[in-house]
Design a protein around this motif. Structure first.
Motif, PDB file in Angstrom:
ATOM      1  N   VAL A   1       0.843  -1.190   0.000  1.00 18.50           N
ATOM      2  CA  VAL A   1       0.000   0.000   0.000  1.00 18.50           C
ATOM      3  C   VAL A   1       0.885   1.250   0.000  1.00 18.50           C
ATOM      4  O   VAL A   1       1.763   1.393   0.848  1.00 18.50           O
ATOM      5  CB  VAL A   1      -0.918   0.025   1.248  1.00 18.50           C
ATOM      6  N   ALA A   2       0.613   2.132  -0.943  1.00 19.85           N
ATOM      7  CA  ALA A   2       1.335   3.406  -0.978  1.00 19.85           C
ATOM      8  C   ALA A   2       0.880   4.259   0.206  1.00 19.85           C
ATOM      9  O   ALA A   2      -0.297   4.241   0.581  1.00 19.85           O
ATOM     10  CB  ALA A   2       1.060   4.126  -2.286  1.00 19.85           C
ATOM     11  N   GLU A   3       1.804   5.000   0.789  1.00 17.71           N
ATOM     12  CA  GLU A   3       1.494   5.804   1.965  1.00 17.71           C
ATOM     13  C   GLU A   3       0.307   6.740   1.721  1.00 17.71           C
ATOM     14  O   GLU A   3      -0.551   6.910   2.584  1.00 17.71           O
ATOM     15  CB  GLU A   3       2.717   6.612   2.388  1.00 17.71           C
ATOM     16  N   GLU A   4       0.226   7.316   0.542  1.00 12.60           N
ATOM     17  CA  GLU A   4      -0.873   8.239   0.247  1.00 12.60           C
ATOM     18  C   GLU A   4      -2.229   7.527   0.125  1.00 12.60           C
ATOM     19  O   GLU A   4      -3.271   8.170   0.114  1.00 12.60           O
ATOM     20  CB  GLU A   4      -0.590   9.060  -1.022  1.00 12.60           C
ATOM     21  N   ASP A   5      -2.223   6.206   0.059  1.00 11.61           N
ATOM     22  CA  ASP A   5      -3.470   5.442  -0.038  1.00 11.61           C
ATOM     23  C   ASP A   5      -3.925   4.857   1.301  1.00 11.61           C
ATOM     24  O   ASP A   5      -4.964   4.187   1.357  1.00 11.61           O
ATOM     25  CB  ASP A   5      -3.310   4.293  -1.051  1.00 11.61           C
ATOM     26  N   LEU A   6      -3.180   5.101   2.376  1.00 13.16           N
ATOM     27  CA  LEU A   6      -3.546   4.539   3.682  1.00 13.16           C
ATOM     28  C   LEU A   6      -4.943   4.947   4.126  1.00 13.16           C
ATOM     29  O   LEU A   6      -5.658   4.155   4.745  1.00 13.16           O
ATOM     30  CB  LEU A   6      -2.530   4.936   4.746  1.00 13.16           C
ATOM     31  N   GLU A   7      -5.358   6.166   3.813  1.00 18.81           N
ATOM     32  CA  GLU A   7      -6.690   6.631   4.219  1.00 18.81           C
ATOM     33  C   GLU A   7      -7.794   5.730   3.674  1.00 18.81           C
ATOM     34  O   GLU A   7      -8.851   5.609   4.281  1.00 18.81           O
ATOM     35  CB  GLU A   7      -6.916   8.065   3.764  1.00 18.81           C
ATOM     36  N   ASP A   8      -7.536   5.105   2.538  1.00 15.03           N
ATOM     37  CA  ASP A   8      -8.530   4.215   1.933  1.00 15.03           C
ATOM     38  C   ASP A   8      -8.705   2.921   2.737  1.00 15.03           C
ATOM     39  O   ASP A   8      -9.615   2.147   2.455  1.00 15.03           O
ATOM     40  CB  ASP A   8      -8.131   3.847   0.504  1.00 15.03           C
ATOM     41  N   HIS A   9      -7.843   2.685   3.718  1.00 12.06           N
ATOM     42  CA  HIS A   9      -7.856   1.439   4.486  1.00 12.06           C
ATOM     43  C   HIS A   9      -8.263   1.636   5.949  1.00 12.06           C
ATOM     44  O   HIS A   9      -8.129   0.710   6.751  1.00 12.06           O
ATOM     45  CB  HIS A   9      -6.478   0.775   4.408  1.00 12.06           C
ATOM     46  N   VAL A  10      -8.764   2.826   6.291  1.00 19.43           N
ATOM     47  CA  VAL A  10      -9.209   3.079   7.663  1.00 19.43           C
ATOM     48  C   VAL A  10     -10.387   2.164   7.964  1.00 19.43           C
ATOM     49  O   VAL A  10     -11.269   1.965   7.136  1.00 19.43           O
ATOM     50  CB  VAL A  10      -9.583   4.568   7.854  1.00 19.43           C
TER      51      VAL A  10
END
Length: 153
Positions: free
Chosen positions: A133-142
């Motif tokens: 997971v790219a760091e900028e995509d972490l929000e998509d995994h909350v």
């Protein structure tokens, strides 16, 4: 270990074995977290540390975890004050730090590691390793807060 040590021994006076046995092996602390810069709220994700073994819910290299993952917090009686705010509400370290006892499902109480699974506290979500997971995509995994911060007494 002393009998029911967690009821009488302060965190700072526990032996290393007693301290380590407080970990229930739920795996929740090995999930990546995001902190809201405005509110300070901590949000858990379904992304696991790259060293986390989903099958055993243990660190794949516990002895070298801080060297391999610089952001990994080595929890000690000295670091518990700062770490407690991001730890799940069910965590024995946090509970004892806050003056609450161990939950009824904790392995030290039940005598079996299986109780973490049967209580529903063990991480069972489909997890994604952080290297996928790219760091900028972490929000998509909350994930929902009640999956992590529940007391699970």
């Amino acid at each position: 270990m002393r009998d029911r040590f967690w009821e009488t021994v302060p965190l700072g006076e526990m032996t290393r074995d007693e301290w380590e046995s407080l970990c229930d092996g739920c795996g929740r602390c090995c999930l990546l977290k995001l902190e809201d810069e405005d509110t300070g709220d901590v949000h858990y994700t379904s992304v696991s540390c790259r060293l986390f073994d989903c099958d055993t819910r243990q660190c794949g290299n516990y002895a070298l975890r801080q060297q391999l993952v610089p952001g990994c917090v080595v929890l000690t009686p000295e670091t518990i004050e700062d770490a407690a705010e991001w730890m799940p509400g069910s965590c024995a370290y946090r509970r004892l730090h806050e003056g609450r006892g161990l939950p009824t499902w904790h392995p030290l109480v039940t005598g079996t590691r299986k109780s973490v699974e049967t209580s529903g506290v063990a991480v069972r979500l489909p997890l994604t390793p952080e290297y996928e997971v790219a760091e900028e995509d972490l929000e998509d995994h909350v994930i929902a807060e009640d999956l992590i911060h529940g007391d699970a007494s």
